[in-house]
Motif scaffolding. Structure first.
Motif, PDB file in Angstrom:
ATOM      1  N   PRO A  96       0.846  -1.190   0.000  1.00 59.10           N
ATOM      2  CA  PRO A  96       0.000   0.000   0.000  1.00 59.10           C
ATOM      3  C   PRO A  96       0.885   1.245   0.000  1.00 59.10           C
ATOM      4  O   PRO A  96       1.950   1.266   0.611  1.00 59.10           O
ATOM      5  CB  PRO A  96      -0.781  -0.126   1.312  1.00 59.10           C
ATOM      6  N   ASN A  97       0.442   2.259  -0.719  1.00 62.57           N
ATOM      7  CA  ASN A  97       1.204   3.508  -0.857  1.00 62.57           C
ATOM      8  C   ASN A  97       2.459   3.328  -1.690  1.00 62.57           C
ATOM      9  O   ASN A  97       3.378   4.148  -1.618  1.00 62.57           O
ATOM     10  CB  ASN A  97       1.573   4.113   0.503  1.00 62.57           C
ATOM     11  N   GLY A  98       2.526   2.254  -2.481  1.00 64.87           N
ATOM     12  CA  GLY A  98       3.703   1.987  -3.284  1.00 64.87           C
ATOM     13  C   GLY A  98       3.646   2.666  -4.645  1.00 64.87           C
ATOM     14  O   GLY A  98       2.669   2.532  -5.390  1.00 64.87           O
ATOM     15  N   LEU A  99       4.706   3.411  -4.973  1.00 68.57           N
ATOM     16  CA  LEU A  99       4.831   4.065  -6.270  1.00 68.57           C
ATOM     17  C   LEU A  99       5.450   3.071  -7.253  1.00 68.57           C
ATOM     18  O   LEU A  99       6.331   2.294  -6.890  1.00 68.57           O
ATOM     19  CB  LEU A  99       5.716   5.300  -6.128  1.00 68.57           C
ATOM     20  N   ALA A 100       4.989   3.107  -8.505  1.00 64.27           N
ATOM     21  CA  ALA A 100       5.468   2.152  -9.510  1.00 64.27           C
ATOM     22  C   ALA A 100       5.702   2.871 -10.836  1.00 64.27           C
ATOM     23  O   ALA A 100       5.173   3.958 -11.083  1.00 64.27           O
ATOM     24  CB  ALA A 100       4.458   1.026  -9.694  1.00 64.27           C
ATOM     25  N   PHE A 101       6.476   2.228 -11.704  1.00 67.77           N
ATOM     26  CA  PHE A 101       6.755   2.777 -13.029  1.00 67.77           C
ATOM     27  C   PHE A 101       6.912   1.628 -14.018  1.00 67.77           C
ATOM     28  O   PHE A 101       7.599   0.643 -13.742  1.00 67.77           O
ATOM     29  CB  PHE A 101       8.040   3.611 -13.003  1.00 67.77           C
ATOM     30  N   VAL A 102       6.250   1.750 -15.169  1.00 71.42           N
ATOM     31  CA  VAL A 102       6.386   0.785 -16.261  1.00 71.42           C
ATOM     32  C   VAL A 102       6.834   1.557 -17.495  1.00 71.42           C
ATOM     33  O   VAL A 102       6.115   2.448 -17.964  1.00 71.42           O
ATOM     34  CB  VAL A 102       5.058   0.060 -16.546  1.00 71.42           C
ATOM     35  N   PRO A 103       8.023   1.282 -18.039  1.00 71.60           N
ATOM     36  CA  PRO A 103       8.499   2.020 -19.210  1.00 71.60           C
ATOM     37  C   PRO A 103       7.777   1.604 -20.487  1.00 71.60           C
ATOM     38  O   PRO A 103       7.182   0.523 -20.558  1.00 71.60           O
ATOM     39  CB  PRO A 103       9.984   1.646 -19.263  1.00 71.60           C
ATOM     40  N   ALA A 104       7.822   2.453 -21.487  1.00 68.46           N
ATOM     41  CA  ALA A 104       7.236   2.140 -22.788  1.00 68.46           C
ATOM     42  C   ALA A 104       7.915   0.911 -23.369  1.00 68.46           C
ATOM     43  O   ALA A 104       9.126   0.725 -23.235  1.00 68.46           O
ATOM     44  CB  ALA A 104       7.387   3.327 -23.731  1.00 68.46           C
ATOM     45  N   GLY A 105       7.124   0.046 -24.012  1.00 72.02           N
ATOM     46  CA  GLY A 105       7.660  -1.148 -24.645  1.00 72.02           C
ATOM     47  C   GLY A 105       7.851  -2.318 -23.711  1.00 72.02           C
ATOM     48  O   GLY A 105       8.276  -3.392 -24.146  1.00 72.02           O
ATOM     49  N   CYS A 106       7.528  -2.144 -22.427  1.00 73.42           N
ATOM     50  CA  CYS A 106       7.704  -3.211 -21.452  1.00 73.42           C
ATOM     51  C   CYS A 106       6.596  -4.251 -21.610  1.00 73.42           C
ATOM     52  O   CYS A 106       5.413  -3.911 -21.708  1.00 73.42           O
ATOM     53  CB  CYS A 106       7.680  -2.630 -20.042  1.00 73.42           C
ATOM     54  N   ASP A 107       6.982  -5.513 -21.641  1.00 77.38           N
ATOM     55  CA  ASP A 107       6.021  -6.615 -21.722  1.00 77.38           C
ATOM     56  C   ASP A 107       5.478  -6.870 -20.320  1.00 77.38           C
ATOM     57  O   ASP A 107       6.243  -7.138 -19.394  1.00 77.38           O
ATOM     58  CB  ASP A 107       6.725  -7.856 -22.275  1.00 77.38           C
ATOM     59  N   VAL A 108       4.139  -6.772 -20.159  1.00 79.83           N
ATOM     60  CA  VAL A 108       3.524  -6.849 -18.836  1.00 79.83           C
ATOM     61  C   VAL A 108       2.513  -7.991 -18.789  1.00 79.83           C
ATOM     62  O   VAL A 108       1.627  -8.084 -19.647  1.00 79.83           O
ATOM     63  CB  VAL A 108       2.812  -5.528 -18.472  1.00 79.83           C
ATOM     64  N   LEU A 109       2.652  -8.846 -17.814  1.00 77.94           N
ATOM     65  CA  LEU A 109       1.633  -9.830 -17.459  1.00 77.94           C
ATOM     66  C   LEU A 109       1.369  -9.655 -15.973  1.00 77.94           C
ATOM     67  O   LEU A 109       2.309  -9.652 -15.169  1.00 77.94           O
ATOM     68  CB  LEU A 109       2.103 -11.251 -17.751  1.00 77.94           C
ATOM     69  N   SER A 110       0.105  -9.490 -15.620  1.00 77.59           N
ATOM     70  CA  SER A 110      -0.216  -9.301 -14.211  1.00 77.59           C
ATOM     71  C   SER A 110      -1.627  -9.795 -13.944  1.00 77.59           C
ATOM     72  O   SER A 110      -2.537  -9.560 -14.742  1.00 77.59           O
ATOM     73  CB  SER A 110      -0.106  -7.821 -13.824  1.00 77.59           C
TER      74      SER A 110
END
Length: 268
Positions: A73-87
């Protein structure tokens, strides 16, 4: 003819919380409700995220390796462009997402999450409050820019100090809290679960999550209540009892203090 009374009256179908979205200048800001999800995509543009709730599930971010994750909780995150994401997560959690939509790239080429950054927490809570109220006159562009700047701060400046919980301990604690949310939960009980003194537990908890154990419990109760409001036709009084509030009125007061709106308004 069927006679309807308070015992057999059909309750209205629950109304799911929507994805709330604001576009301000070059920014798109979205508030995603806490709900189960499963997604797979290649990020078309960089995105900044902020998790209001603990989340547990599986993910593979920029990797072929799928592994369990815990979002603090309260966690900051970053996903760069072109990143392959599975969640995917069976419960999910409320999440703020900010992206530039004018073609100007956000700096950064490395994905991260669970960064506890006090200025980012203040900004995200302010943005969530305005989003829940449907406010479009606030200074969204300045807020988005400020949060983007926090995501590019040198990681060493916002790294939690020593004495924080491991993610496995946080997961164990969440399971303990969620199982006992309909009753009283004490700091001694939570500290005892982890084999820690009360003083150390409280300091480590604040360092790990950016909030006190008491504040965290309130937020967990609210999150569970919002899920039941969204996904069930149970009465608000029943939901208040299930989530450990003293009464429906107590739940309503807590919602107004934390979210700025009532359970009735959320149910629609």
């Amino acid at each position: 003819m069927l006679c309807m009374n308070h015992r057999n009256r059909r309750l209205p179908a629950p109304c799911p919380e929507p994805v709330r979205r604001v576009e301000a200048g070059p920014w798109a800001i979205e508030l995603l409700p806490g709900a189960a999800y499963a997604t797979r995509y290649v990020a078309p543009r960089a995105a900044i995220g902020f998790a209001f709730d603990s989340q547990h599930g599986l993910h593979a971010i920029g990797s072929d390796r799928v592994q369990p994750f815990t979002a603090l909780p309260n966690g900051l995150a970053f996903v760069p462009a072109g990143c392959d994401v599975l969640s995917e997560s069976p419960l999910g959690g409320e999440y703020l997402r900010i992206m530039r939509i004018d073609g100007v790239p956000l700096p950064g080429d490395r994905a991260f999450n669970n960064r506890i950054d006090p200025p980012a927490i203040t900004l995200a809570l302010r943005m969530r409050g305005a989003m829940l109220h449907g406010s479009v006159e606030d200074d969204w562009e300045a807020w988005a820019l400020a949060l983007a700047e926090r995501a590019t701060v040198d990681e060493t400046l916002s790294r939690p100090p020593q004495g924080t919980f491991t993610l496995s301990r946080m997961r164990l604690l969440d399971e303990f809290i969620d199982a006992g949310l309909d009753g009283p939960l004490s700091v001694p009980a939570m500290a005892g679960l982890l084999g820690l003194s009360e003083g150390y537990f409280m300091r480590a908890f604040k360092s790990t999550t950016g909030k006190s154990p008491h504040s965290y419990l309130i937020d967990r109760r609210i999150a569970k209540a919002r899920a039941l409001i969204r996904d069930s036709a149970a009465s608000l009084a029943e939901i208040a009892h299930t989530c450990g509030f003293n009464s429906q009125a107590h739940m309503a007061t807590t919602f107004k203090q934390r979210l700025g709106l009532s359970p009735v308004q959320l149910r629609g």
